[in-house]
Motif scaffolding. Sequence first.
Motif, PDB file in Angstrom:
ATOM      1  N   LEU A 178      40.265  36.676  33.884  1.00  0.00           N
ATOM      2  CA  LEU A 178      40.285  38.139  33.950  1.00  0.00           C
ATOM      3  C   LEU A 178      41.286  38.720  32.962  1.00  0.00           C
ATOM      4  O   LEU A 178      40.997  39.715  32.282  1.00  0.00           O
ATOM      5  CB  LEU A 178      40.635  38.589  35.372  1.00  0.00           C
ATOM      6  CG  LEU A 178      39.615  38.290  36.468  1.00  0.00           C
ATOM      7  CD1 LEU A 178      40.143  38.760  37.817  1.00  0.00           C
ATOM      8  CD2 LEU A 178      38.262  38.935  36.180  1.00  0.00           C
TER       9      LEU A 178
ATOM     10  N   PHE B 237      41.379  40.051  45.941  1.00  0.00           N
ATOM     11  CA  PHE B 237      40.566  39.300  44.977  1.00  0.00           C
ATOM     12  C   PHE B 237      39.568  40.228  44.280  1.00  0.00           C
ATOM     13  O   PHE B 237      39.428  40.204  43.053  1.00  0.00           O
ATOM     14  CB  PHE B 237      39.836  38.177  45.719  1.00  0.00           C
ATOM     15  CG  PHE B 237      39.004  37.287  44.837  1.00  0.00           C
ATOM     16  CD1 PHE B 237      39.564  36.200  44.191  1.00  0.00           C
ATOM     17  CD2 PHE B 237      37.642  37.522  44.670  1.00  0.00           C
ATOM     18  CE1 PHE B 237      38.799  35.372  43.386  1.00  0.00           C
ATOM     19  CE2 PHE B 237      36.868  36.709  43.876  1.00  0.00           C
ATOM     20  CZ  PHE B 237      37.453  35.629  43.228  1.00  0.00           C
ATOM     21  N   ASP B 238      38.902  41.068  45.062  1.00  0.00           N
ATOM     22  CA  ASP B 238      37.926  42.000  44.483  1.00  0.00           C
ATOM     23  C   ASP B 238      38.610  43.093  43.668  1.00  0.00           C
ATOM     24  O   ASP B 238      38.064  43.566  42.666  1.00  0.00           O
ATOM     25  CB  ASP B 238      37.083  42.634  45.596  1.00  0.00           C
ATOM     26  CG  ASP B 238      36.105  41.657  46.222  1.00  0.00           C
ATOM     27  OD1 ASP B 238      35.884  40.581  45.628  1.00  0.00           O
ATOM     28  OD2 ASP B 238      35.575  41.962  47.311  1.00  0.00           O
TER      29      ASP B 238
ATOM     30  N   TRP C 105      33.095  34.748  40.817  1.00  0.00           N
ATOM     31  CA  TRP C 105      33.309  35.748  41.861  1.00  0.00           C
ATOM     32  C   TRP C 105      32.404  35.473  43.055  1.00  0.00           C
ATOM     33  O   TRP C 105      32.858  35.460  44.214  1.00  0.00           O
ATOM     34  CB  TRP C 105      33.039  37.143  41.302  1.00  0.00           C
ATOM     35  CG  TRP C 105      33.126  38.236  42.337  1.00  0.00           C
ATOM     36  CD1 TRP C 105      34.253  38.893  42.745  1.00  0.00           C
ATOM     37  CD2 TRP C 105      32.038  38.794  43.086  1.00  0.00           C
ATOM     38  NE1 TRP C 105      33.942  39.831  43.700  1.00  0.00           N
ATOM     39  CE2 TRP C 105      32.593  39.786  43.936  1.00  0.00           C
ATOM     40  CE3 TRP C 105      30.664  38.552  43.120  1.00  0.00           C
ATOM     41  CZ2 TRP C 105      31.798  40.537  44.808  1.00  0.00           C
ATOM     42  CZ3 TRP C 105      29.875  39.287  43.993  1.00  0.00           C
ATOM     43  CH2 TRP C 105      30.444  40.278  44.823  1.00  0.00           C
TER      44      TRP C 105
ATOM     45  N   THR D  60      39.210  41.762  40.261  1.00  0.00           N
ATOM     46  CA  THR D  60      37.959  41.674  39.503  1.00  0.00           C
ATOM     47  C   THR D  60      37.501  43.037  39.018  1.00  0.00           C
ATOM     48  O   THR D  60      37.174  43.217  37.830  1.00  0.00           O
ATOM     49  CB  THR D  60      36.867  41.037  40.374  1.00  0.00           C
ATOM     50  OG1 THR D  60      37.317  39.780  40.881  1.00  0.00           O
ATOM     51  CG2 THR D  60      35.589  40.833  39.576  1.00  0.00           C
TER      52      THR D  60
ATOM     53  N   VAL E 143      32.508  35.038  34.891  1.00  0.00           N
ATOM     54  CA  VAL E 143      33.334  35.679  35.911  1.00  0.00           C
ATOM     55  C   VAL E 143      32.483  36.080  37.109  1.00  0.00           C
ATOM     56  O   VAL E 143      32.900  35.910  38.270  1.00  0.00           O
ATOM     57  CB  VAL E 143      34.064  36.902  35.314  1.00  0.00           C
ATOM     58  CG1 VAL E 143      34.615  37.805  36.412  1.00  0.00           C
ATOM     59  CG2 VAL E 143      35.184  36.448  34.403  1.00  0.00           C
ATOM     60  N   ALA E 144      31.287  36.591  36.850  1.00  0.00           N
ATOM     61  CA  ALA E 144      30.399  36.977  37.959  1.00  0.00           C
ATOM     62  C   ALA E 144      30.021  35.762  38.811  1.00  0.00           C
ATOM     63  O   ALA E 144      29.980  35.850  40.052  1.00  0.00           O
ATOM     64  CB  ALA E 144      29.144  37.649  37.407  1.00  0.00           C
TER      65      ALA E 144
ATOM     66  N   TYR F 218      40.935  31.696  37.528  1.00  0.00           N
ATOM     67  CA  TYR F 218      40.130  32.928  37.610  1.00  0.00           C
ATOM     68  C   TYR F 218      40.914  34.131  37.108  1.00  0.00           C
ATOM     69  O   TYR F 218      40.397  34.947  36.327  1.00  0.00           O
ATOM     70  CB  TYR F 218      39.681  33.139  39.055  1.00  0.00           C
ATOM     71  CG  TYR F 218      38.792  34.339  39.250  1.00  0.00           C
ATOM     72  CD1 TYR F 218      37.467  34.321  38.813  1.00  0.00           C
ATOM     73  CD2 TYR F 218      39.255  35.494  39.871  1.00  0.00           C
ATOM     74  CE1 TYR F 218      36.641  35.422  38.986  1.00  0.00           C
ATOM     75  CE2 TYR F 218      38.444  36.593  40.052  1.00  0.00           C
ATOM     76  CZ  TYR F 218      37.131  36.557  39.602  1.00  0.00           C
ATOM     77  OH  TYR F 218      36.313  37.642  39.762  1.00  0.00           O
ATOM     78  N   THR F 219      42.166  34.256  37.537  1.00  0.00           N
ATOM     79  CA  THR F 219      42.961  35.404  37.095  1.00  0.00           C
ATOM     80  C   THR F 219      43.256  35.329  35.603  1.00  0.00           C
ATOM     81  O   THR F 219      43.330  36.366  34.926  1.00  0.00           O
ATOM     82  CB  THR F 219      44.276  35.498  37.879  1.00  0.00           C
ATOM     83  OG1 THR F 219      44.976  34.246  37.789  1.00  0.00           O
ATOM     84  CG2 THR F 219      44.016  35.813  39.339  1.00  0.00           C
TER      85      THR F 219
ATOM     86  N   HIS G 213      33.128  34.130  47.037  1.00  0.00           N
ATOM     87  CA  HIS G 213      32.629  34.856  48.202  1.00  0.00           C
ATOM     88  C   HIS G 213      31.779  33.973  49.115  1.00  0.00           C
ATOM     89  O   HIS G 213      31.576  34.327  50.283  1.00  0.00           O
ATOM     90  CB  HIS G 213      31.831  36.082  47.755  1.00  0.00           C
ATOM     91  CG  HIS G 213      32.683  37.280  47.487  1.00  0.00           C
ATOM     92  ND1 HIS G 213      32.872  38.284  48.405  1.00  0.00           N
ATOM     93  CD2 HIS G 213      33.439  37.612  46.401  1.00  0.00           C
ATOM     94  CE1 HIS G 213      33.679  39.199  47.891  1.00  0.00           C
ATOM     95  NE2 HIS G 213      34.037  38.825  46.678  1.00  0.00           N
TER      96      HIS G 213
END
Length: 424
Positions: free
Chosen positions: A47, A180-181, A161, A184, A157-158, A43-44, A165
């Motif tokens: 980003l 985490f947020d 994310w 993002t 990514v959405a 994930y990172t 959650h």
Amino acid sequence: MLRKLLFWSFAVVFPLPLILTYEFVATEPDLLKFYVFLGLIAYTWWLLSIVLSVRPAWLHRFVGLPAIYGLHGALGVLAIAAVYVHSDNSYSPSHLARILGDWGFYGALAVLCYSMFFMSGWFVDRSRLLLKVKGLLETVLRRQLSVWIHRLNLVIVAMIWLHAHLLVRVNQYFAFMMLFDLYTVTALGIYVWKKWIAPDTYLMGTVTSNETRGGATRRVSVGLDSKAATLRPGDFFFLSFEGSSSASREWHPFSVTDDNQKTLAFTIRQHGDFTRRLDNVEVGTRVRLEGPFGRFESIIQGRHREAPLVLVGMGAGVAPLLSLAAAHHTTRKIHLLWAVRSPEDAYYRDVIEEYQAASGNRMQATISVGRFRREDLANTLSAEAVAKGAFFIVGPNPAVLANQRLLRRIGVSARRIHQERLTM
């Protein structure tokens, strides 16, 4: 080399705050934590790829756009591998979380495959068959589609994310979720600012001429509203043409042909779906310019002043090399080699002759109809140039790779070969 090593090592450091925070707060078994770590790393990296896609100017001057694009592509591949292991060894009781995770993975895989074939040149530039297949497909799939497919990364990514959650094993830790947020929001905030807000701060100009050169090339001149004070020889800009008469509002990279900082001239071969419509760009059309980008001049400044410069251009690839020649033809030894498709495509012959006449015998030029062969290079280049010269190659991807191989075979060291491909 040290700069690039530091740059690539940042990809290793970037996920660590999230990983260490989760390691500190989570109570899951170590094996389960490991698979969560893989998901966080992927994930990172996605980003970070989004941040790199906006071409930060300060980072470009530090390592250059090729290194930025290289890490951008590598992170995409490595993130897919990490996500595959993560998804294959993880389980969530939330049905929606599983669906979002799967869709994110397959969407990222599809974008990666599309980008590797149509945008990276990793495969097609090394295979004539794949290059022909790409050309046929591009008659149907326009570049605008490529841009929007690449923007699917934001949707992916959405989804990831929201997937995170919905996972109880991570959303129960408030400090971790806040970090985490923050990752993002920061990455997406940089993207939104650069793509939709920052363009208002870019250089603006007006098309002052749009002329035919040779068989399939145009010279587009743009008069700037303010001087391009940071422009250096060999640099290029990303251009976006405004108004209904323009070919496209999407950004496209073009090299500056001379060293004039007030009126920029761009030599553009009409090859792709966008450049073929450059005839529609009328005098008076407003233009946004992002840049300048380029590393050639900084490389030259790092070379000994008596070391020859060998500039190898194919077709419109001569454009940034001419700006280098304009800046250095009276102070450095230069050998310009220009390969053109036909005699009428040698449209800058008179400019080159002017530089030669003013150089005091420091500059020489060789213009070839057709690509240079190994024996051409061996017979044309001096022993001093082969042994000590700095080589700069610009042109279409396959031609650049071919010339790199030829230069290596005649004894030119790889570390003295620098290139810019006319595909981004």
